[in-house]
Scaffold this active site. Sequence first.
Site, short mmCIF file in Angstrom:
data_model
loop_
_atom_site.label_atom_id
_atom_site.label_comp_id
_atom_site.label_asym_id
_atom_site.label_seq_id
_atom_site.Cartn_x
_atom_site.Cartn_y
_atom_site.Cartn_z
N SER A 177 39.00 -52.20 40.42
CA SER A 177 39.01 -53.20 39.53
C SER A 177 37.77 -54.21 39.85
O SER A 177 37.21 -54.00 40.72
CB SER A 177 40.49 -53.84 40.08
N TYR A 236 46.04 -56.80 46.64
CA TYR A 236 45.67 -56.17 45.49
C TYR A 236 44.21 -55.82 45.82
O TYR A 236 43.47 -54.83 45.73
CB TYR A 236 45.75 -56.46 44.12
#
Length: 257
Positions: free
Chosen positions: A139, A152
């Site tokens: 990401s 995350y």
Amino acid sequence: MSVKGKTAVVTGSTSGIGLGIARSLAEAGANIVLNGRKATDEARAHRAEIAETFGVEVKLVAADLSDPDACHALIKEAGACDILVNNAGIQHVAAIPDFPREKWDQILAVNLSSAFHTTAAALPLMRAAGWGRVVNIASAHGLTASPFKSAYVAAKHGLVGLSKVTALETAEEPITCNAVCPGYVMTPLVESQIPDTMEKYGMDRDEVISEVILDRQPSKEMATVEQLGGTVVFLCSPAADQITGTTISVDGGWTAL
Ligand code: NAD
């Protein structure tokens, strides 16, 4: 070497980016192993549709990848694994003191540890076949941070690190490993963050998308699952034989800021 006839295992491929990547690899001629936590009717329908549309073999293997044994069982059941795309991922948003411990553990297990376990199971198969590609879907949050996404961001930074180690351990073999770092892509994962954000900022849906979600994405456009699929197909092409241990951002300029 083309991906025609290769077997691609794509984790978390019953929706969103994983499904888009599976479709792109199938279009390029790879046989596909779809994976989701459960073999739902929707997942079965995707299996049948991809097989029929692209004329490739498509298996559906249900496995909860928060369990290391299930990660190994997925690769075993796949039977072959020339291309491994570690895509399964979940999100939870909360300040560190309020972040539920079980959410931290779950996010680390699904977003990071599962990639370690599937890679450990897949590398011997790639070595036996004499060719392999590992693509980890990290990401923009594997390269930069945002508040309230501690688990995350930590997991995605870890996944970028794991990609580098995998690349170094396979550097002298015809196997590569890279991380793809998407900015925002409209999928169920992003969709699920919209209602809370609307409430938090007192905004409507369009305002949340343009002013909050795309605030850091200079292109002011979300990436598409097809663009992510095309990036993975490129990483599996001969042009990418010497691309290993690096990150490719598909983020509309987010990490250039
Ligand atoms: P999604 O929610 O549509 O898909 C996630 C997939 O992971 C689903 O198929 C789900 O079944 C699977 N999954 C979740 N928990 C699992 C488990 N325990 N075992 C097996 N499978 C499990 O989300 P998405 O947006 O398509 O995200 C896919 C990946 O892309 C994730 O790793 C995510 O972090 C990453 N990503 C997404 C965006 C975005 O904007 N959508 C941006 C950057 C990175």
